[in-house]
Design a protein around this motif. Structure first.
Motif, mmCIF file in Angstrom:
data_model
loop_
_atom_site.group_PDB
_atom_site.id
_atom_site.type_symbol
_atom_site.label_atom_id
_atom_site.label_comp_id
_atom_site.label_asym_id
_atom_site.label_seq_id
_atom_site.Cartn_x
_atom_site.Cartn_y
_atom_site.Cartn_z
ATOM 1 N N THR A 103 0.963 -1.252 -0.120
ATOM 2 C CA THR A 103 0.050 -0.104 0.054
ATOM 3 C C THR A 103 0.898 1.043 0.117
ATOM 4 O OG1 THR A 103 -0.164 0.128 2.444
ATOM 5 C CG2 THR A 103 -1.852 -1.195 1.296
ATOM 6 N N ALA A 104 0.329 2.410 -0.075
ATOM 7 C CA ALA A 104 0.965 3.628 0.053
ATOM 8 C C ALA A 104 1.751 4.015 1.219
ATOM 9 C CB ALA A 104 -0.155 4.974 -0.579
ATOM 10 N N ALA A 105 0.928 3.678 2.308
ATOM 11 C CA ALA A 105 1.502 3.640 3.548
ATOM 12 C C ALA A 105 2.714 2.992 3.700
ATOM 13 C CB ALA A 105 0.533 3.761 4.630
ATOM 14 N N GLU A 106 2.700 1.632 3.275
ATOM 15 C CA GLU A 106 3.766 0.633 3.518
ATOM 16 C C GLU A 106 4.866 0.850 2.599
ATOM 17 O OE1 GLU A 106 0.981 -3.530 4.255
ATOM 18 O OE2 GLU A 106 1.635 -2.843 2.330
ATOM 19 N N LEU A 107 4.848 1.581 1.533
ATOM 20 C CA LEU A 107 5.782 2.126 0.745
ATOM 21 C C LEU A 107 6.445 3.326 1.231
ATOM 22 C CD1 LEU A 107 4.119 1.772 -2.865
ATOM 23 C CD2 LEU A 107 6.508 0.568 -2.186
ATOM 24 N N HIS B 57 0.404 8.740 -8.176
ATOM 25 C CA HIS B 57 -0.601 8.920 -9.278
ATOM 26 C C HIS B 57 0.090 9.147 -10.439
ATOM 27 C CE1 HIS B 57 -4.483 10.046 -10.821
ATOM 28 N NE2 HIS B 57 -3.943 11.240 -11.075
ATOM 29 N N SER B 58 1.105 9.942 -10.469
ATOM 30 C CA SER B 58 1.828 10.271 -11.931
ATOM 31 C C SER B 58 2.372 8.905 -12.496
ATOM 32 C CB SER B 58 2.814 11.263 -11.499
ATOM 33 O OG SER B 58 3.461 11.407 -12.621
ATOM 34 N N LEU B 59 2.900 8.157 -11.685
ATOM 35 C CA LEU B 59 3.406 6.941 -12.248
ATOM 36 C C LEU B 59 2.593 6.004 -12.783
ATOM 37 C CD1 LEU B 59 6.503 6.166 -9.797
ATOM 38 C CD2 LEU B 59 6.422 7.107 -12.052
ATOM 39 N N GLU B 60 1.264 5.870 -12.096
ATOM 40 C CA GLU B 60 -0.011 4.980 -12.296
ATOM 41 C C GLU B 60 -0.355 5.342 -13.738
ATOM 42 O OE1 GLU B 60 -4.088 3.545 -10.710
ATOM 43 O OE2 GLU B 60 -3.038 5.393 -9.690
ATOM 44 N N GLN B 61 -0.509 6.718 -13.838
ATOM 45 C CA GLN B 61 -1.045 7.474 -15.168
ATOM 46 C C GLN B 61 -0.119 7.187 -16.485
ATOM 47 O OE1 GLN B 61 -4.437 7.723 -13.834
ATOM 48 N NE2 GLN B 61 -4.291 9.129 -15.566
ATOM 49 N N GLU B 62 1.034 7.274 -16.061
ATOM 50 C CA GLU B 62 2.166 6.885 -17.011
ATOM 51 C C GLU B 62 2.417 5.460 -17.392
ATOM 52 O OE1 GLU B 62 5.690 9.122 -16.018
ATOM 53 O OE2 GLU B 62 4.512 11.203 -15.793
ATOM 54 N N GLY B 63 1.512 4.631 -16.695
ATOM 55 C CA GLY B 63 1.880 3.347 -16.977
ATOM 56 C C GLY B 63 3.193 2.678 -16.298
ATOM 57 N N TYR B 64 3.781 3.052 -15.381
ATOM 58 C CA TYR B 64 4.991 2.437 -14.972
ATOM 59 C C TYR B 64 4.636 1.546 -13.719
ATOM 60 C CZ TYR B 64 8.123 5.736 -17.270
ATOM 61 O OH TYR B 64 8.912 6.512 -18.072
ATOM 62 N N ILE B 65 3.516 2.023 -13.184
ATOM 63 C CA ILE B 65 3.053 0.968 -11.936
ATOM 64 C C ILE B 65 1.537 0.687 -12.036
ATOM 65 C CG2 ILE B 65 4.928 1.742 -10.385
ATOM 66 C CD1 ILE B 65 3.044 3.413 -9.141
ATOM 67 N N VAL B 66 0.999 -0.208 -11.328
ATOM 68 C CA VAL B 66 -0.590 -0.540 -11.309
ATOM 69 C C VAL B 66 -0.776 -0.547 -9.871
ATOM 70 C CG1 VAL B 66 -2.238 -2.270 -11.685
ATOM 71 C CG2 VAL B 66 -0.319 -1.825 -13.372
ATOM 72 N N ARG B 67 -2.304 0.084 -9.585
ATOM 73 C CA ARG B 67 -2.779 -0.036 -8.364
ATOM 74 C C ARG B 67 -3.689 -1.009 -8.513
ATOM 75 N NH1 ARG B 67 -6.119 5.069 -5.833
ATOM 76 N NH2 ARG B 67 -7.221 4.503 -7.876
ATOM 77 N N THR B 68 -3.887 -1.910 -7.438
ATOM 78 C CA THR B 68 -4.814 -3.200 -7.620
ATOM 79 C C THR B 68 -6.185 -2.677 -6.972
ATOM 80 O OG1 THR B 68 -4.125 -4.074 -5.453
ATOM 81 C CG2 THR B 68 -2.735 -4.658 -7.342
ATOM 82 N N ARG B 69 -6.939 -3.277 -6.835
ATOM 83 C CA ARG B 69 -8.341 -3.243 -5.982
ATOM 84 C C ARG B 69 -8.128 -2.933 -4.865
ATOM 85 N NH1 ARG B 69 -12.292 -7.472 -9.420
ATOM 86 N NH2 ARG B 69 -12.110 -6.400 -11.493
ATOM 87 N N LYS B 70 -7.382 -3.620 -3.922
ATOM 88 C CA LYS B 70 -6.812 -3.658 -2.664
ATOM 89 C C LYS B 70 -5.970 -2.364 -2.443
ATOM 90 C CE LYS B 70 -7.746 -8.518 -1.773
ATOM 91 N NZ LYS B 70 -7.285 -9.672 -1.015
ATOM 92 N N ASP B 71 -5.756 -1.387 -3.418
ATOM 93 C CA ASP B 71 -4.996 -0.255 -3.229
ATOM 94 C C ASP B 71 -3.709 -0.570 -2.920
ATOM 95 O OD1 ASP B 71 -6.870 1.678 -3.488
ATOM 96 O OD2 ASP B 71 -7.850 1.642 -1.549
ATOM 97 N N LYS B 72 -3.084 -1.503 -3.510
ATOM 98 C CA LYS B 72 -1.474 -1.964 -3.386
ATOM 99 C C LYS B 72 -0.684 -1.721 -4.756
ATOM 100 C CE LYS B 72 -1.851 -5.142 0.321
ATOM 101 N NZ LYS B 72 -1.487 -6.313 0.931
ATOM 102 N N TYR B 73 0.227 -1.329 -4.810
ATOM 103 C CA TYR B 73 0.986 -1.058 -5.997
ATOM 104 C C TYR B 73 2.035 -2.104 -6.525
ATOM 105 C CZ TYR B 73 -1.369 3.396 -5.237
ATOM 106 O OH TYR B 73 -2.139 4.615 -5.036
#
Length: 758
Positions: free
Chosen positions: A19-23, A40-56
């Motif tokens: 999660t964001a807090a764990e990171l 959020h920026s890295l997610e929008q650029e396709g570098y990372i993915v956020r799962t349904r459980k808000d983990k990256y």
């Protein structure tokens, strides 16, 4: 927080989605707002993915692929991954889920079905690429819509009532999408600009300009700043400059060039060395960093050259007047003075600001006629300069031999020039090859660019380099598969790397053969696209360890940046550590922007040229031409004419036999006669149909019974030659893509770097 630090953590083998807090805890971050913005920026650029459980996590570790969607005209598409190590992913039309060509998407890999091709479905659209679309307006009694000009945008755009801006049937329009497509719903939009009736003079090229989001006009504030610049020279302008106004300088360009940014001079020194002067317009003196002009130049990054017009990087006040090295006028310049030995080695050099006055404005044609044809009228007219031109030709030959010796690759494709009438309609297509005149300028510019690049590299200052990396291993494998049909092979050296000399040896071996053009084209496609970078990675095609662009600052932003950096190194005290850090960040940004806009400019220029070629062929329906088979596919073969136009001979028009595609031979072979149609084979064709909107030309073969089966056979004189042999069918996405390219898609011409300048 640096994004690389975050991505580096996620790339470790032990990483699991957090999660964001764990990171934040793992990375020791305290600013939660800034960290979430980064995620959020890295997610929008396709570098990372956020799962349904808000983990990256990283897409590639989760059975996902992020990348740009490249659609075909047939309905399907490919996701080209951001990570180069990943293979392209095939997306069927049913699995696009509202994604459009060019979108940045996230795709899920589907369970393997048949073959070796990865297939997937779009699960998320990260960034839309087509907010505005150019197309043809059509209105029915109950419905209005726009048919996109880009055939890769498969769906018509619905125009709700009151959103047509007065557009009429068959008008070319720009439409802004107001509702994106869904799985079973077409996109909607509103017309924001009416360009004019399709087919009217100038509307065709204007449609392409708008399609690629190019801007012909400059903002008023940019024009005001340009108009405020003075051509007068005072103490400020002349301070620290070397006065070269009494030197014999000439410009050599195309007859229609207006932005003359390079002049040359040459003299023979006692002892046999050459003193070459390459004098470049000092654009950086006028376009100051951070100015309105500079911001506009950064955004445009390059001038764009169409058949009937130019969209310049700088306003005409600068590009055609103050900075252009017009004959007989004093101009500020940056000079590279090279002392070159009779063997072509740069023994010494100087780089300095200067003031110059060009003696004559020469054209390529005039210099060629002087040196090759000995035109008596031109020889007499330029009698004082003729010895200089002869000396230039001698030095250019020396420099070219030296480049060839080190392994530089020389693709000598004819560049088609389309002549237009007063209405903008094509009346002739004239292929033209480089003459001795173009060769002079090309060699001199390469020499200057290499010297400046090495100079900056050895100073260890940040700079924008022109880099061309060696071909990727998979591309080399595909190329060798193709070359094997002709008994050719490119082998790596002992270190496992490909030497550019191996490419040049094959080009030399096939010179003059019917398949020369096709082999050259496929070899060029196998190579990486040259780009700009903040690192000096060398130039594979030129076999040069140091290369940058210094010679065209009027029309290329990287050249302007290089000039500024040179000026900074000449200032008292040089570059401070803070300035070095700021400059390093900026050159990376400028290199990325210039590379991006260069690709857009190349595609727009190529599409406009292809369109004019097809318009020209429309006038020649029923005429016959000679050409060479440039690609073979199951449904026919493509033929390239001597004027560079390419068209399809469909298999259904071959009525003397039943023809079958033999993939292991890249040929169509007759079932009963054994006659074959292969790449490189000369043929005579008739122009049967032309579709300007689709950019398609259909040919029919003249006297098909005259065709005989003559296999390609090996080419002698090439190391590591290999006889033709059949092999197991390869249906991998990478190989399939190359074969589709071989099937006659638009050829990527030589880098637009120069009208003959690299």
């Amino acid at each position: 927080m640096d994004k690389e630090e975050l991505l580096c953590l996620m790339r470790t083998q032990s990483y699991r989605p957090l999660t964001a807090a764990e990171l934040m805890e793992a990375l020791g971050q305290e600013d939660e707002e800034a960290f979430r913005e980064l995620l959020h920026s890295l997610e929008q650029e396709g570098y990372i993915v956020r799962t349904r459980k808000d983990k990256y996590g990283l897409p590639e570790k989760m059975g996902l692929v992020s990348g740009r969607l490249q659609a075909s005209t047939k309905g399907y598409a490919f996701v080209v991954p951001r990570e180069k190590e990943q293979a392209d992913v095939y997306i069927s039309a049913l699995n696009l889920n509202g994604a459009m060509h060019g979108d940045l998407v996230l795709a899920r890999i589907l369970p393997a079905t048949t073959g070796r091709r990865q297939e997937g479905e779009i699960i998320r659209i990260l960034q839309r690429a087509n907010r505005r679309v150019v197309g043809t307006f059509t209105a029915t009694r109950h419905l209005s819509f726009v048919m996109p000009d880009d055939a890769r945008l498969h769906q018509d755009i619905l125009i709700p009532p009151g959103n047509s801006l007065g557009a009429r049937e068959k008008d070319k329009v720009v439409v802004e999408i107001t509702r994106w497509p869904e799985a079973r719903r077409s996109p909607e939009g509103r017309v924001v600009e009416v360009l004019g009736q399709a087919g009217r003079p100038g509307v065709d090229v204007l449609s392409i300009i708008k399609k690629y989001d190019l801007e012909p006009e400059f903002p008023p504030e940019v024009l005001r700043e340009a108009d405020g610049l003075s051509k007068e020279f005072g103490p400020r302008e002349l301070a620290g400059r070397r006065d070269l106004r009494d030197w014999r300088l000439v410009t050599i360009d195309g007859a229609d060039a207006r932005d003359l940014d390079d002049a040359v001079s040459l003299e023979l020194l006692p002892g046999g060395n050459y003193l070459l002067g390459v004098h470049i317009a000092d654009v950086s003196f006028y376009v100051r960093e951070g100015s309105t002009l500079d911001r506009e130049a950064f955004n445009r990054a390059t001038s764009v050259y169409f058949v009937d017009r130019v969209i310049p990087m700088l306003p005409p006040r600068l590009s055609n007047d103050i900075c252009s090295l017009n004959a007989g006028e004093d101009r500020l310049a940056m000079t590279a003075l090279l002392t070159i030995t009779p063997r072509g080695t740069v023994k010494d050099y100087e780089l300095f600001p200067s003031i110059i006055r060009v003696r004559e404005r020469m054209t390529y044609d005039a210099v060629r006629r002087i040196l090759v044809d000995g035109d008596p009228e031109l020889v007499e007219r330029y009698r004082e300069l003729v010895p200089d031109f002869q000396l230039m030709a001698r030095l250019a030959a020396v420099l070219k031999r030296r480049r060839e010796k080190r392994g530089a690759i020389d693709f000598d494709f004819p560049e088609a020039r389309v002549e237009l009438d007063d209405q903008g309609l094509p009346v002739a297509i004239i292929p033209r090859r480089r003459s001795v005149a173009e060769g002079i300028i090309e060699e001199f510019m390469i020499a200057a660019n290499e010297v400046v690049a090495r100079h900056l590299y050895e100073l260890a200052v940040p700079a924008v380099y022109r880099v061309h990396e060696e071909p990727a291993p998979d591309k080399m494998e595909e190329l060798n598969n193709f070359l094997s049909f002709f008994g050719l092979q490119i082998r790596p050296n002992r270190e496992g790397r490909v030497n550019p000399r191996a490419f040049q040896e094959i080009l030399t071996a096939v010179q003059g053969r019917p398949e020369e053009r096709v082999i050259s084209t496929v070899m060029l496609r196998s190579m990486r696209h040259a780009r700009y970078a903040g690192e000096c990675l060398g130039h594979f095609g030129l076999a040069s360890p140091y290369y940058c662009h210094f010679t065209s600052p009027i029309r290329r932003y990287p050249d302007l940046v290089v000039h500024r950096i040179l000026r900074e190194t000449w200032s008292p005290g040089g570059l401070t550590p803070q300035c070095m850090a700021e400059l390093e960040a900026f050159v990376a940004l400028a290199a990325a922007r210039a590379s991006e806009r260069e690709k857009v400019a190349e595609e727009a220029e190529r599409e406009a040229l292809d369109m004019k070629k097809v318009q020209y062929m429309e006038r020649h329906v029923g005429a016959t031409f000679t050409g060479v088979i440039s690609g073979v596919v199951p449904y026919g073969f493509f033929v390239e004419l001597e004027n560079t136009v390419e068209g399809l001979v469909h298999v259904s028009t071959l009525t003397d036999d039943y023809y079958h595609y033999q993939e292991d031979q890249l040929a169509l072979v007759g079932e009963h006669t054994g006659k074959a149609f292969r790449i490189g084979q000369p043929v005579e064709v008739l122009v049967a149909r032309v579709n300007v909107e689709a950019r398609q030309v259909d040919f029919e073969l003249v006297k098909p019974e005259a065709t005989v089966d003559t296999g390609p056979g090996p080419v002698a004189g090439v190391k590591g030659r290999q006889q033709v042999k059949s092999r197991e069918k390869d249906t991998s996405p990478a190989v399939s893509k190359t074969r589709r390219k071989i099937r006659g898609q638009s050829r990527r011409k030589r880098n637009k770097a120069t009208r003959g300048r690299s």
